[in-house]
Design a protein around this motif. Structure first.
Motif, mmCIF file in Angstrom:
data_model
loop_
_atom_site.group_PDB
_atom_site.id
_atom_site.type_symbol
_atom_site.label_atom_id
_atom_site.label_comp_id
_atom_site.label_asym_id
_atom_site.label_seq_id
_atom_site.Cartn_x
_atom_site.Cartn_y
_atom_site.Cartn_z
ATOM 1 N N GLU A 161 0.821 -1.197 0.000
ATOM 2 C CA GLU A 161 0.000 0.000 0.000
ATOM 3 C C GLU A 161 0.865 1.262 0.000
ATOM 4 O OE1 GLU A 161 -3.499 2.172 2.645
ATOM 5 O OE2 GLU A 161 -2.684 0.205 3.246
ATOM 6 N N TRP A 199 0.922 4.183 -2.911
ATOM 7 C CA TRP A 199 0.736 5.599 -2.627
ATOM 8 C C TRP A 199 1.947 6.423 -3.061
ATOM 9 C CZ3 TRP A 199 -3.925 6.962 -2.162
ATOM 10 C CH2 TRP A 199 -4.858 6.286 -1.391
ATOM 11 N N TYR A 208 1.882 8.549 -6.360
ATOM 12 C CA TYR A 208 0.888 9.615 -6.468
ATOM 13 C C TYR A 208 1.389 10.736 -7.398
ATOM 14 C CZ TYR A 208 -2.520 13.149 -5.121
ATOM 15 O OH TYR A 208 -3.522 14.085 -5.146
ATOM 16 N N ARG A 242 -7.328 -3.087 0.627
ATOM 17 C CA ARG A 242 -7.029 -1.669 0.393
ATOM 18 C C ARG A 242 -6.209 -1.495 -0.885
ATOM 19 N NH1 ARG A 242 -7.816 1.886 4.465
ATOM 20 N NH2 ARG A 242 -6.120 3.191 3.701
ATOM 21 N N ILE A 291 -7.516 0.499 -4.221
ATOM 22 C CA ILE A 291 -6.803 1.672 -4.752
ATOM 23 C C ILE A 291 -6.594 1.510 -6.258
ATOM 24 C CG2 ILE A 291 -4.623 2.940 -4.702
ATOM 25 C CD1 ILE A 291 -4.454 2.304 -1.722
ATOM 26 N N LEU A 347 -11.889 1.706 1.938
ATOM 27 C CA LEU A 347 -11.309 3.041 1.884
ATOM 28 C C LEU A 347 -12.384 4.065 2.203
ATOM 29 C CD1 LEU A 347 -9.303 2.755 -1.477
ATOM 30 C CD2 LEU A 347 -8.387 2.520 0.826
ATOM 31 N N ASP A 348 -12.018 5.081 2.962
ATOM 32 C CA ASP A 348 -12.995 6.122 3.228
ATOM 33 C C ASP A 348 -13.084 7.063 2.017
ATOM 34 O OD1 ASP A 348 -10.812 7.863 3.387
ATOM 35 O OD2 ASP A 348 -10.681 7.680 5.566
ATOM 36 N N ASP A 369 -12.222 10.216 1.510
ATOM 37 C CA ASP A 369 -11.026 10.996 1.197
ATOM 38 C C ASP A 369 -9.967 10.134 0.518
ATOM 39 O OD1 ASP A 369 -12.235 13.178 2.306
ATOM 40 O OD2 ASP A 369 -11.317 12.903 4.290
ATOM 41 N N GLU A 370 -9.829 8.904 0.999
ATOM 42 C CA GLU A 370 -8.837 8.010 0.391
ATOM 43 C C GLU A 370 -9.238 7.630 -1.028
ATOM 44 O OE1 GLU A 370 -7.035 5.705 4.318
ATOM 45 O OE2 GLU A 370 -8.841 4.953 3.341
ATOM 46 N N ARG A 371 -10.520 7.483 -1.274
ATOM 47 C CA ARG A 371 -10.957 7.178 -2.640
ATOM 48 C C ARG A 371 -10.682 8.357 -3.571
ATOM 49 N NH1 ARG A 371 -15.383 4.638 0.128
ATOM 50 N NH2 ARG A 371 -16.827 6.347 -0.333
ATOM 51 N N ARG A 392 -8.342 10.543 -3.164
ATOM 52 C CA ARG A 392 -6.873 10.581 -3.321
ATOM 53 C C ARG A 392 -6.415 9.516 -4.306
ATOM 54 N NH1 ARG A 392 -2.468 9.049 1.385
ATOM 55 N NH2 ARG A 392 -0.593 9.490 0.167
ATOM 56 N N ALA A 393 -6.997 8.322 -4.229
ATOM 57 C CA ALA A 393 -6.620 7.258 -5.158
ATOM 58 C C ALA A 393 -6.975 7.637 -6.596
ATOM 59 C CB ALA A 393 -7.301 5.952 -4.759
#
Length: 828
Positions: free
Chosen positions: A732, A736, A739, A775, A779, A811-812, A814-816, A818-819
């Motif tokens: 993970e 990330w 990015y 996770r 992503i 994933l919450d 915000d994480e989605r 961001r992904a």
């Protein structure tokens, strides 16, 4: 009312004239306080008009109801007149016609009552006469039977018939006047008492003579006569002495037959002697119980049982005392309590610093020290002799438990004679308070508890003294393993054999006191000695620590550590296999084979008394749960040590090597070129993906297979869970890290790589481990979503704080987001 209203109006008019002041008139229904104007006067007048209308309406209703009321009163007057005439007629009839009949009926009833009383008195008199006649017949029959005929059965029968006559009749003046004759001039009470005393002495003499001659028929003959003459207590006492003499003689002969020769030195002689004593008592109760119940009544056998128990206390005490002296139990208990367990104590002391090199568990110095310690220990106490004594004491305790159950069942049958309600089985009070019960507790049960604990600890100590690691183990997959799985040390088999033996012996005694002492001691020994020794070895002898920073621990140290982890896992399995058959037999089972095993190992059959079976099951369950909890905790610690010192240092390089030839970090300037390359050369992209998976699979197999072939399946699953959890976190973080530096084609390639790595890790039906990579996969899934799919996903999210929505996201929000923003350039 008109006059009333007119007066009211005049008063109000006078009040409102100039110069007049309104005055309050107490208790007036039409007060005009506060009236200062014509409008107020008009309001007051309206109120009065309303009251007038209400009163008028009620008066009209009352006047209307008076007509119906008068009509009802008229009807009542007519009915009263009719009833008055009827009452006069009834009184005249009663005075003239029924009074004579009532007097006659009263006179007849009194006469019938007097007749019934006279008839009852006549019947009572006739019954007393019959009883006196029966008494006279019995008195004359007793005198005649005890005379020249000497018919003792007939005399006892006459006395039994006389005992059914009420005492007030026997002692009455009428009987004293009628019964005596010239042959029997004494009063009947005196004659019967003298006859009973004379027959009692005669029966006692004849019974004792028959007992001395061992004449069973005459013994039975006179034994049956005692209750007929009202001397049941005397008959039960003399019968109890008689059977006790037989019990004593048989017990002495059995004991003397063995002590005179060499049989007393054999393993189970005294246990067999005690068994024969209990069997003899049980035979007497079984064979003679029906006769006693028949002639002496229900419940009479309990008194004989108490007398037999007194004799069993004496003879059993002799056997126990002789056995204790012959086997030197006190001396052995003293030796056991003074035993120091040198090897165990020294093993838990801090290890001295090693001079050089890595210490080896099977070094010659350690083997020689173990032999010296074992030789010194064996010179003090003979464990084989202790084991033989335990077997003999277990047999004694089991026979005593069986005897207690038999006596309890007999007493229960006596107490439930003629009753239908269910009663729990309880030990009779004369058993619990008996001298033999106390002696068995002091001389047998207590030594069992002490010797079992000693033998268990000594067996654990000796098992680790003779401990041998499995040979021919290697972490090299090319080398074959010369031992059989599971790969454990010899101490585990030795200790668990003793554990099974201890559990079976303890339960076989059917003694709650043994279970409450031995099984908790077994739990403590397993926790402190067995698990403690393994923990000490894992910490001091086989801890996988690299000699040089950055290098792997030595192979032999890793193997020894893995074997110790296996010891704990297999130990839990052994304990479960030892305990579960007993608990399953207690709770019941389904299949034929399970029922057969349960019938042999049912705790209810061994512990029939109230609450004992459930208590034994709870103690066994506590033993299993306590051992598994302690062992599982140490296994978890060991698995983490293997992961930290053996797996983790090689895991990051493994991932770096797998992703070395694949470039997902595509910058902005090369997007078009990269896109063209991907579109024009799918074969090269597939080859790169396969290369990454091949590199990872080769490294993963080299990392896990050497350990998997040593560890048990359960331990390897635990290790794999720990490794995969860490691997998922590393993956993970790596995802990330891309990015803003990856395009849509690189995202597709990254998703393929991650999916391939996950398939490699979870192969072998380990699909449950995929959840650890949820996770990572989500992503990659979001990075490669189409715009309409992403819009639909965003539309299903109702709040930015959602963690898992209808699609099952981990994933919450915000994480989605961001992904989704990781991909820098997307194709139109």
């Amino acid at each position: 009312l008109s006059m009333f209203h007119q007066a009211q109006r005049d008063t109000i008019t006078q009040t409102l004239q100039p110069g007049n002041v309104l005055k309050r008139q107490p208790n007036s229904p039409w007060q005009v306080e506060g009236v200062v104007s014509l409008a107020d006067v008009q309001a007051k007048m309206d109120e009065l008009h309303q009251q007038e209308a209400s009163v008028t309406e009620r008066l009209n209703a009352l006047v209307a109801s008076q007509t119906e009321l008068k009509r009802s009163l008229a009807r009542l007057d007519i009915s009263r007149a009719n009833l008055g005439s009827q009452a006069v007629s009834a009184c005249s009839i009663g005075n003239t016609m029924l009074s004579n009949a009532a007097i006659t009926a009263k006179r007849i009833s009194a006469a019938v009552t007097r007749l019934d009383l006279e008839q009852a008195r006549v019947k009572d008199t006739l019954h007393i006469v019959d009883q006196v006649a029966e008494l006279k017949t019995c008195v004359l029959g007793v005198a005649g039977s005890m005379g020249a005929a000497q018919d003792w059965e007939a005399a006892a029968t006459y006395l039994n018939r006389a005992s059914k006559i009420p005492p007030e009749v026997i002692k009455g003046s009428f009987a004293e006047e009628i019964v005596p004759t010239s042959e029997v001039p004494d009063p009947p009470q005196t004659t019967l008492e003298q006859a009973a005393e004379s027959l009692q002495g005669l029966f006692l003499r004849e019974f004792q003579r028959a007992a001395a001659e061992n004449n069973g028929s005459k013994v039975t003959r006179f034994f049956k006569l005692f209750p007929l003459i009202g001397k049941s207590d005397v008959g039960l006492d003399v019968y109890g002495r008689y059977v006790c003499q037989g019990v004593a003689a048989r017990a002495r002969s059995n004991l003397n037959a063995g002590t005179a020769g060499s049989q007393a030195t054999e393993g189970f002689f005294y246990a067999n002697a005690l068994t024969k004593l209990f069997e003899h008592v049980a035979q007497i109760v079984e064979h003679h119980g029906g006769l006693v119940e028949l002639h002496y009544g229900a419940g009479s056998m309990v008194r004989v049982l108490e007398r037999l128990q007194s004799e069993a206390d004496v003879q059993g005490g002799i056997i126990i005392d002789t056995w204790s002296d012959e086997r030197s139990i006190d001396r052995k208990l003293t030796d056991i309590r003074s035993y120091a367990f040198t090897f165990l104590v020294q093993s838990f002391l801090p290890a001295p610093p090693a001079r050089s090199g890595t210490p080896r568990a099977g070094s010659p110095n350690k083997r020689s020290a173990s032999r010296d310690s074992r030789r010194q220990d064996d010179e003090g106490i003979d464990t084989k002799e202790i084991d033989t004594l335990l077997s003999e004491m277990t047999a004694m305790a089991a026979r005593w438990s069986l005897y207690r159950r038999f006596i309890a069942l007999q007493c229960k049958q006596e107490s439930m004679h003629g009753k239908m309600e269910h009663q729990v089985l309880k030990v009779p009070s004369f058993i619990t308070s008996s001298a033999l019960n106390q002696k068995i507790t002091d001389r047998v049960i207590s030594p069992i508890n002490a010797m079992t604990t000693f033998l268990l600890r000594r067996s654990v100590e000796r098992a680790f003294q003779l401990d041998e690691q499995p040979s021919g183990l290697s972490l090299n997959p090319a080398k074959p393993l010369h031992s059989n799985a599971p790969y454990i040390s010899s101490a585990v088999d030795d200790v668990m054999y003793i554990v099974n033996q201890v559990v079976e012996r303890s339960l076989a005694t059917s003694q709650r006191s043994v279970v409450s002492s031995v099984l908790p001691s077994l739990t403590r020994v397993l926790d402190s000695d067995f698990i403690g020794m393994i923990q000490r070895k894992m910490r001091d002898e086989s801890y996988p620590k690299a000699a040089i920073q950055g290098a792997l621990p030595p192979e032999n140290t890793i193997i020894a550590f893995l074997v110790l982890i296996n010891d704990l896992d297999i130990g839990c399995d052994y304990v479960r296999r030892v305990v579960q058959p007993w608990i399953e037999g207690y709770h019941g089972s389904n299949s034929h084979e399970e029922k057969a095993e349960a019938s042999l190992k049912s705790l209810h059959s061994l512990y029939p008394f109230e609450g004992d079976a459930s208590y034994a099951a709870n103690v066994l369950r506590s033993l299993q749960q306590t051992f598994e909890a302690k062992a599982s905790e140490l296994v978890s610690d060991g698995i983490y040590v293997v992961f930290k010192n053996v797996i983790k240092p090689r895991l990051r390089p493994l991932l770096s090597d797998a992703f070395r030839d694949i470039d997902q970090q595509i910058n902005g300037e090369g997007n078009a070129e990269a896109g063209g390359l991907v579109e024009d050369d799918d074969e090269s992209d597939t080859a790169a993906n396969e290369r990454a998976q091949h590199h990872f699979q080769r490294g993963w197999d080299a990392l896990t297979q050497p350990i998997a072939r040593i560890l048990t399946n359960g331990n390897f699953e635990r290790l794999l869970t720990t490794v995969i959890s860490y691997l998922a976190d590393v993956l993970e973080k790596r995802i990330w890290s891309y990015y803003g530096r990856i395009n849509d084609y690189g995202a597709i390639r990254l998703e393929r790589d991650i999916a391939g790595l996950v398939n490699i890790v979870v192969r072998g039906s380990r699909y449950g481990l995929r959840d650890a990579f949820a996770r990572c996969t989500q992503i990659c899934l979001i990075m490669n979503m189409e715009e309409d799919e992403w819009a639909e996903t965003q539309g299903s999210t109702t709040s930015a704080a959602d963690v898992v929505d209808d699609a099952g996201w981990v994933l919450d929000a915000d994480e989605r987001v961001r992904a989704r923003a990781m991909v820098q350039v997307r194709k139109p």
